[in-house]
Design a protein around this motif. Structure first.
Motif, short mmCIF file in Angstrom:
data_model
loop_
_atom_site.label_atom_id
_atom_site.label_comp_id
_atom_site.label_asym_id
_atom_site.label_seq_id
_atom_site.Cartn_x
_atom_site.Cartn_y
_atom_site.Cartn_z
N UNK A 236 0.83 -1.21 0.00
CA UNK A 236 0.00 0.00 0.00
C UNK A 236 0.86 1.25 0.00
N UNK A 237 1.95 1.22 0.76
CA UNK A 237 2.86 2.36 0.81
C UNK A 237 3.53 2.58 -0.54
N UNK A 238 3.88 1.48 -1.22
CA UNK A 238 4.51 1.60 -2.54
C UNK A 238 3.54 2.19 -3.55
N UNK A 239 2.30 1.70 -3.56
CA UNK A 239 1.30 2.24 -4.49
C UNK A 239 1.11 3.73 -4.27
N UNK A 240 1.04 4.14 -3.02
CA UNK A 240 0.86 5.55 -2.68
C UNK A 240 2.08 6.37 -3.12
N UNK A 241 3.29 5.83 -2.90
CA UNK A 241 4.51 6.54 -3.27
C UNK A 241 4.62 6.74 -4.78
N UNK A 242 4.20 5.75 -5.54
CA UNK A 242 4.26 5.87 -7.00
C UNK A 242 3.23 6.88 -7.50
N UNK A 243 2.04 6.84 -6.94
CA UNK A 243 1.00 7.79 -7.36
C UNK A 243 1.39 9.23 -7.05
N UNK A 244 2.06 9.44 -5.93
CA UNK A 244 2.43 10.79 -5.51
C UNK A 244 3.78 11.24 -6.05
N UNK A 245 4.48 10.37 -6.78
CA UNK A 245 5.78 10.73 -7.32
C UNK A 245 6.88 10.79 -6.28
N UNK A 246 6.69 10.07 -5.18
CA UNK A 246 7.72 10.02 -4.13
C UNK A 246 8.97 9.33 -4.68
N UNK A 247 8.78 8.26 -5.46
CA UNK A 247 9.85 7.64 -6.22
C UNK A 247 9.39 7.52 -7.67
N UNK A 248 10.33 7.21 -8.56
CA UNK A 248 10.02 7.26 -9.99
C UNK A 248 9.42 5.98 -10.56
N UNK A 249 9.69 4.83 -9.94
CA UNK A 249 9.18 3.60 -10.52
C UNK A 249 9.48 2.39 -9.65
N UNK A 250 8.85 1.26 -9.99
CA UNK A 250 9.06 0.03 -9.25
C UNK A 250 8.85 -1.16 -10.16
N UNK A 251 9.63 -2.21 -9.91
CA UNK A 251 9.47 -3.49 -10.60
C UNK A 251 9.25 -4.58 -9.58
N UNK A 252 8.13 -5.27 -9.67
CA UNK A 252 7.76 -6.29 -8.68
C UNK A 252 7.54 -7.63 -9.37
N UNK A 253 8.29 -8.64 -8.95
CA UNK A 253 8.05 -10.00 -9.45
C UNK A 253 7.31 -10.84 -8.41
N UNK A 254 7.02 -10.25 -7.26
CA UNK A 254 6.40 -10.98 -6.16
C UNK A 254 5.34 -10.12 -5.48
N UNK A 255 4.30 -10.78 -4.96
CA UNK A 255 3.26 -10.10 -4.19
C UNK A 255 3.04 -10.85 -2.88
N UNK A 256 2.35 -10.23 -1.95
CA UNK A 256 2.15 -10.85 -0.65
C UNK A 256 1.32 -12.12 -0.74
N UNK A 257 0.33 -12.15 -1.63
CA UNK A 257 -0.49 -13.34 -1.85
C UNK A 257 -0.39 -13.72 -3.31
N UNK A 258 0.03 -14.96 -3.57
CA UNK A 258 0.21 -15.42 -4.95
C UNK A 258 -0.50 -16.76 -5.14
N UNK A 259 -1.34 -16.90 -6.16
CA UNK A 259 -1.78 -15.85 -7.08
C UNK A 259 -2.74 -14.87 -6.39
N UNK A 260 -2.83 -13.64 -6.89
CA UNK A 260 -3.68 -12.62 -6.26
C UNK A 260 -5.15 -12.77 -6.67
N UNK A 261 -5.76 -13.86 -6.23
CA UNK A 261 -7.13 -14.17 -6.67
C UNK A 261 -8.14 -13.11 -6.22
N UNK A 262 -7.85 -12.45 -5.13
CA UNK A 262 -8.75 -11.41 -4.62
C UNK A 262 -8.23 -10.02 -4.92
N UNK A 263 -7.34 -9.92 -5.91
CA UNK A 263 -6.78 -8.63 -6.29
C UNK A 263 -5.62 -8.24 -5.40
N UNK A 264 -5.04 -7.10 -5.70
CA UNK A 264 -3.91 -6.58 -4.94
C UNK A 264 -3.82 -5.09 -5.24
N UNK A 265 -3.42 -4.33 -4.24
CA UNK A 265 -3.35 -2.88 -4.40
C UNK A 265 -2.40 -2.48 -5.53
#
Length: 313
Positions: A236-265
């Protein structure tokens, strides 16, 4: 003595699996739900799992189980406190992704620093066609050479990433849980790096170690890459940081729940300059075959009385 081997999630390994070197009965399942674990492992003394969890409630119903051969490096799916207390050996795979994972890190790194996804999408939405000049500069492009790469987690994979970074003319900062002559503390690494890559296990100590405060300490032009485990970065903090331009970008190969059947922020397509891949950094054809061969080596070694790649609680 014949051994009974059960592979709970064979579908997760796209490689040839040779037969173990001892008398055995073998059964494999493409996938296994948590409610099916006990029934499928009844009578088995050797279990192979990649991502199917084995927790105390299941393990205590499997008194014949003696070896859990994890078909991966990470063993967070195993209740290691229980296995240690009940003389169940856990083995894992090591040093097999020495090419595939660093290459995936650099694929993400190049795509982010050169804004490839944004430029690709803008071209296919017609932006180039109505431009007045031969090119346009809607998204900033930064050189890799001369930039600073911060590596958090300086094991075998961290070292392989460092070798490639230095070959590209990058400055490298490293941090690890062990003492190193060239170790940099995490706050300094985050503050000074243009790109940060995470290559460490998920533990109670590393869970959400990169949160809003840590992201805010990075350069606005910096990017962060996680090919280790979901949960090391607060999503959630990463999504917020990217939306607000706190950092320029992110690359994620992993999520907290895999597969994200119920979605992910992080799966919101409106988040800018975010690339998410489905936990495939480890999965080159070559690496998967090395993994499969080592998996059987681990099982053979255990049965021969010389367990290898043993994981402690």
């Amino acid at each position: 003595m014949s051994h009974k081997i059960v592979f709970l999630d064979r579908e997760t390994l796209d490689a040839n699996l040779r037969k173990p070197n001892f008398p055995h009965e073998y059964k494999e399942y493409a996938q296994t739900a948590s409610t099916e674990v006990v029934e499928r492992l009844k009578g088995a003394d050797i279990c192979i799992t990649n991502k199917v969890p084995l927790r105390e409630d299941a393990l205590k119903q499997l008194p014949e189980l003696k070896l859990i051969a994890v078909a991966a490096t990470g063993t967070d799916v195993i209740d290691k406190a229980y296995t240690s207390a009940h003389d169940i050996t856990v083995s894992n795979i090591r040093n097999y992704a020495f090419n595939t994972l660093p290459e995936h890190v650099f694929a993400l790194l190049f795509a982010l620093r050169r804004n490839l996804v944004n430029y690709h999408n803008s071209v296919f939405h017609g932006r180039w066609g109505y431009n007045s000049q031969f090119c346009y500069f809607d998204y900033p492009i930064y050189d890799i050479a001369g930039s600073t790469l911060g590596i958090i987690g300086y094991g075998a994979l961290g070292k392989e990433i460092e070798k490639r970074a230095e070959a590209l003319g990058m400055k490298v900062l490293v941090n690890d849980v062990v003492d190193l002559p060239n170790k940099v503390d995490v706050p300094t690494l985050l503050r000074e790096s243009d790109i940060v890559t995470l290559n460490l296990p998920l533990t109670p100590q590393t869970k959400n170690m990169i949160g809003a405060k840590e992201l805010a300490s990075m350069k606005k032009t910096a990017c962060i890459i996680n090919t280790a485990r979901g949960g090391i970065i607060d999503e959630a903090a990463l999504a917020d940081a990217l939306r607000k331009g706190v950092i320029a970008g992110a690359g994620m190969d992993v999520l907290t729940v895999e597969p994200p059947k119920n979605g992910n922020v992080l799966l919101d397509p409106t988040i800018p300059n975010l690339i998410v891949t489905p936990h495939v950094a480890w999965a080159s054809k070559e690496a998967m075959q090395v993994l499969a061969d080592q998996l059987i080596d681990n099982i053979d070694a255990y049965v021969a009385g010389s367990p290898r790649n043993v994981v402690a609680a």
